[in-house]
Structures are given as C-alpha cells and as structure tokens.
Design a protein around this motif. Structure first.
Motif, PDB file in Angstrom:
ATOM      1  N   TRP A 169       0.844  -1.198   0.000  1.00  0.00           N
ATOM      2  CA  TRP A 169       0.000   0.000   0.000  1.00  0.00           C
ATOM      3  C   TRP A 169       0.881   1.251   0.000  1.00  0.00           C
ATOM      4  CZ3 TRP A 169      -5.109   1.568  -0.057  1.00  0.00           C
ATOM      5  CH2 TRP A 169      -5.380   2.853   0.412  1.00  0.00           C
ATOM      6  N   GLN A 170       1.863   1.287   0.896  1.00  0.00           N
ATOM      7  CA  GLN A 170       2.755   2.437   0.973  1.00  0.00           C
ATOM      8  C   GLN A 170       3.576   2.591  -0.315  1.00  0.00           C
ATOM      9  OE1 GLN A 170       2.458   4.549   3.312  1.00  0.00           O
ATOM     10  NE2 GLN A 170       1.239   3.343   4.753  1.00  0.00           N
ATOM     11  N   ARG A 171       4.027   1.471  -0.857  1.00  0.00           N
ATOM     12  CA  ARG A 171       4.839   1.529  -2.088  1.00  0.00           C
ATOM     13  C   ARG A 171       4.016   2.019  -3.263  1.00  0.00           C
ATOM     14  NH1 ARG A 171       6.913  -1.925  -6.308  1.00  0.00           N
ATOM     15  NH2 ARG A 171       5.562  -3.644  -5.708  1.00  0.00           N
ATOM     16  N   MET A 172       2.801   1.502  -3.419  1.00  0.00           N
ATOM     17  CA  MET A 172       1.943   1.944  -4.523  1.00  0.00           C
ATOM     18  C   MET A 172       1.530   3.410  -4.351  1.00  0.00           C
ATOM     19  SD  MET A 172       1.757  -0.635  -6.625  1.00  0.00           S
ATOM     20  CE  MET A 172       3.470  -0.903  -6.115  1.00  0.00           C
ATOM     21  N   LYS A 173       1.412   3.860  -3.093  1.00  0.00           N
ATOM     22  CA  LYS A 173       1.098   5.270  -2.840  1.00  0.00           C
ATOM     23  C   LYS A 173       2.244   6.148  -3.334  1.00  0.00           C
ATOM     24  CE  LYS A 173      -0.536   6.472   1.247  1.00  0.00           C
ATOM     25  NZ  LYS A 173      -0.549   6.873   2.688  1.00  0.00           N
ATOM     26  N   ARG A 174       3.485   5.733  -3.034  1.00  0.00           N
ATOM     27  CA  ARG A 174       4.649   6.514  -3.480  1.00  0.00           C
ATOM     28  C   ARG A 174       4.751   6.531  -4.997  1.00  0.00           C
ATOM     29  NH1 ARG A 174       7.181   3.562   0.619  1.00  0.00           N
ATOM     30  NH2 ARG A 174       8.192   2.206  -0.937  1.00  0.00           N
ATOM     31  N   GLU A 175       4.530   5.376  -5.610  1.00  0.00           N
ATOM     32  CA  GLU A 175       4.718   5.252  -7.057  1.00  0.00           C
ATOM     33  C   GLU A 175       3.464   5.611  -7.863  1.00  0.00           C
ATOM     34  OE1 GLU A 175       6.132   1.308  -7.825  1.00  0.00           O
ATOM     35  OE2 GLU A 175       7.844   1.504  -6.452  1.00  0.00           O
ATOM     36  N   GLN A 176       2.344   5.814  -7.145  1.00  0.00           N
ATOM     37  CA  GLN A 176       1.055   6.103  -7.795  1.00  0.00           C
ATOM     38  C   GLN A 176       0.724   5.034  -8.856  1.00  0.00           C
ATOM     39  OE1 GLN A 176      -1.581   8.776  -7.177  1.00  0.00           O
ATOM     40  NE2 GLN A 176      -0.533   7.877  -5.419  1.00  0.00           N
ATOM     41  N   ILE A 280      -5.638   3.166  -6.652  1.00  0.00           N
ATOM     42  CA  ILE A 280      -4.329   3.810  -6.597  1.00  0.00           C
ATOM     43  C   ILE A 280      -4.297   4.575  -5.277  1.00  0.00           C
ATOM     44  CG2 ILE A 280      -2.767   5.498  -7.635  1.00  0.00           C
ATOM     45  CD1 ILE A 280      -4.036   4.886 -10.342  1.00  0.00           C
ATOM     46  N   PRO A 281      -3.567   4.063  -4.281  1.00  0.00           N
ATOM     47  CA  PRO A 281      -3.603   4.687  -2.952  1.00  0.00           C
ATOM     48  C   PRO A 281      -3.214   6.168  -2.992  1.00  0.00           C
ATOM     49  CG  PRO A 281      -2.516   2.553  -2.856  1.00  0.00           C
ATOM     50  CD  PRO A 281      -2.701   2.870  -4.302  1.00  0.00           C
ATOM     51  N   GLN A 282      -3.968   6.972  -2.271  1.00  0.00           N
ATOM     52  CA  GLN A 282      -3.720   8.402  -2.178  1.00  0.00           C
ATOM     53  C   GLN A 282      -3.321   8.770  -0.753  1.00  0.00           C
ATOM     54  OE1 GLN A 282      -3.836  10.235  -5.052  1.00  0.00           O
ATOM     55  NE2 GLN A 282      -4.320   8.262  -6.022  1.00  0.00           N
ATOM     56  N   SER A 283      -2.798   9.971  -0.579  1.00  0.00           N
ATOM     57  CA  SER A 283      -2.330  10.388   0.741  1.00  0.00           C
ATOM     58  C   SER A 283      -3.473  10.442   1.758  1.00  0.00           C
ATOM     59  CB  SER A 283      -1.655  11.756   0.655  1.00  0.00           C
ATOM     60  OG  SER A 283      -2.552  12.709   0.104  1.00  0.00           O
TER      61      SER A 283
END
Length: 322
Positions: A169-176, A280-283
C-alpha cells in the motif's frame, strides 16, 4: 591438534606480496588440514575472492599499490553475506594501525614475526564463528518463515498478509500505481465440514490453496489464508482488468477441481465466492477502507448467488461486474 572434519574443508585465501611468507603460511595451514589459495596483491585477492568464496582471508597489511587496509575495505563490499572473516597480518603494532584494521572490517590480527600457535587458534576460531553465524542466520530465516506461513495450507498467514498489504500500500502510494485486493470465501464450507468431517475439510482447503497458488505466479503477488475458509490475494501494480482476469481464473480453477459437495446449494461441487477492488492509494485514503470495500464486494458475490466474482470500488458510481 588438527582441524576437525568440517574445518578441513575450509578454504584459506592467503594474500601477501612476499613469496616466502606465502610459502610458509601455506605449509603451516596445509598441515592443519586447510585448503589454500594464494594472491600476491590486492587486485588478485579481489579476483580470487569473487571466484573462490574462501572461508577466511589472511591479509598482509603492507603491500604495494593496494595495501591490506584498502583491500579489506574492498573485500567487505564484495562479501554481501558478511560471513567471511579477514585476519590481518601486520608488522605494525601501533594503536593507529590496529584501530584502522578493525575499522576497515578485519575480525582480528596477528603480528610479524608470526607466533604460529596463536595463528592456528585464531584461524580456527574465526572459521568456527563464521560457520556458527551462518547456521544461526539459517535458523532465524526458517523461524521467520514459520511465523508467517499458515501451517495447514502452507501459504502466507494473516500476520504476513497484514505486513505485506501495508508495505505494498505504501509503495503503490509513493509510485502512484494501482493495487488490487481479492478476497475469496469457500461456499458453504461449514456444511462441507459437517458432511465430510474436518480432516476432509482440511484437505479441501489445501487443494484450494494450491489451485490459487498456481494462478498467483508473479513474484510480487501474495496469496494468504485470511481466515478459516477465506483467502486473500494482494496484486501490486495490477489494474482492474488484471484483477478481473485473476478473479475469473480463481473461480474457474476451483470449479475445475470438481471436489464433491453434496450439500452445496449452488453446485454438486465445491465453489468459491470472490470480491475484489482496485485502487491507486492516495495520501488521504485508508488501506482499511480498501479491505472493507473488497469485503463488501465478497458479500455482494454471496448475495448474488455465490460461485462468482464481484468488483466494488470506493466511488459512488461503482459498477459491479460478474
């Protein structure tokens, strides 16, 4: 006292620019039962280290071009496992040289002229320590594996699911990038256990886990046992189209197993209900909400008649797909 059988298989790399020193070191250590390789300078030492993977390096501190301190620094960079001890041999016994030897990664040192009983014991001890460290790391890796694996199905357990889902989740948030989550529930499994018994039920879950595992082939994908008869699949870098493809394959694979289930209300065989979502995880988004959406999709699949997959999304305009 000679080296024991395990130590006798150990390879010692001797690095010294003086042929006579290499010769007497070789003769002494061969009598102790070690295998020997030699290098006459730092460059040769690095090449030999990469090719031979010695169990210990005896390294002269003072050599032309690349001295032992620089060579030791370079060896540290090559030794990714950090298991190969370096024993520095030096004519220098001042505090600065000793400190520098340890700073660049040497595990110990002996001074010239060499005191042979001391050298024998230090070589033996450093190799034993290295072997013990490797064994401990192997045991720790196995323990780590055991605490993250479900004992029955041999796929990841709930603890590993939560760790990995948060990580991705954190990685996909960073990479969008898109992250997909699939939740699966074996249809009427309580009835299956009541009909055939828990041991047969366990074998059923093992077969289902293996069938899903055969579909989840990418190194970054994770299959986990989420609950009793529930499984979860984490698909990083996977959009809705990709998740739909995997969900469809899971349903089809379980049908293809053709495990008899005489008290199922949807099929004469065991089937599975699947719910999934892609985001696509968002902040400002929440991974717990994503799990809740996938769980809601799973509930919808059950309500629609089971033996199917349903997608749900966070947006109000969500569309469910069969």
């Amino acid at each position: 006292m000679k080296a024991n059988a395990q130590e006798s298989q150990s390879l010692v790399l001797i690095v010294d620019d003086e042929p006579f020193i290499r010769l007497i070191l070789r003769h002494f250590l061969e009598r102790e039962g070690y295998k020997i390789a030699e290098a006459q300078n730092g460059i040769e030492a690095l090449t030999a280290f990469k090719q031979l993977h010695p169990d210990i390096v005896l390294l002269d501190a003072i050599m032309p071009d690349m001295d032992g301190f620089e060579c030791c620094t370079q060896l540290e960079l090559l030794d990714r496992s950090k298991h190969t001890p370096v024993l520095m041999i030096t004519g220098l016994e001042d505090q600065e040289s000793v400190d520098r030897a340890f700073e660049v990664g040497a595990m110990d040192y002996v001074t010239k002229p060499i005191h042979w009983p001391v050298l024998r014991q230090r070589v033996k001890r450093l190799i034993q320590q290295s072997q013990l460290q490797q064994k401990l790391e192997a045991v720790n890796l196995e323990l780590q594996r055991l605490v993250t694996i479900d004992g029955l199905t041999q796929v990841a357990n709930r603890r590993r699911f939560e760790e990995y889902f948060n990580q991705e989740w954190q990685r996909m948030k960073r990479e969008q990038r898109p992250l997909s989550l699939i939740l699966c529930d074996v249809d009427f499994f309580k009835s299956y256990n009541d009909t055939y018994g828990h041991r047969v039920g366990d074998r059923c879950l093992q077969k289902i886990a293996q069938a899903i595992k055969d579909i989840i082939k990418r190194p970054g994908d994770l299959l986990a046992r989420y609950g009793g008869e529930e499984f979860a699949v984490i698909l990083p870098n996977t959009d809705t189209e990709g998740a739909t493809y995997v969900a469809d394959k899971i349903c089809h694979a379980i049908r293809t197993l053709a495990i008899p289930h005489q008290n199922s209300q949807v099929s004469p065989h065991v089937t599975i209900s699947v719910g999934f979502t892609t985001e696509i995880p968002q902040s400002d988004s929440d991974l717990e909400e994503m799990i809740a959406v996938a769980d809601r999709a799973l509930y919808q699949a059950k309500a629609a008649g089971r033996d199917r997959f349903v997608q749900d999304i966070l947006l109000p305009t969500s569309k469910n797909s069969r």
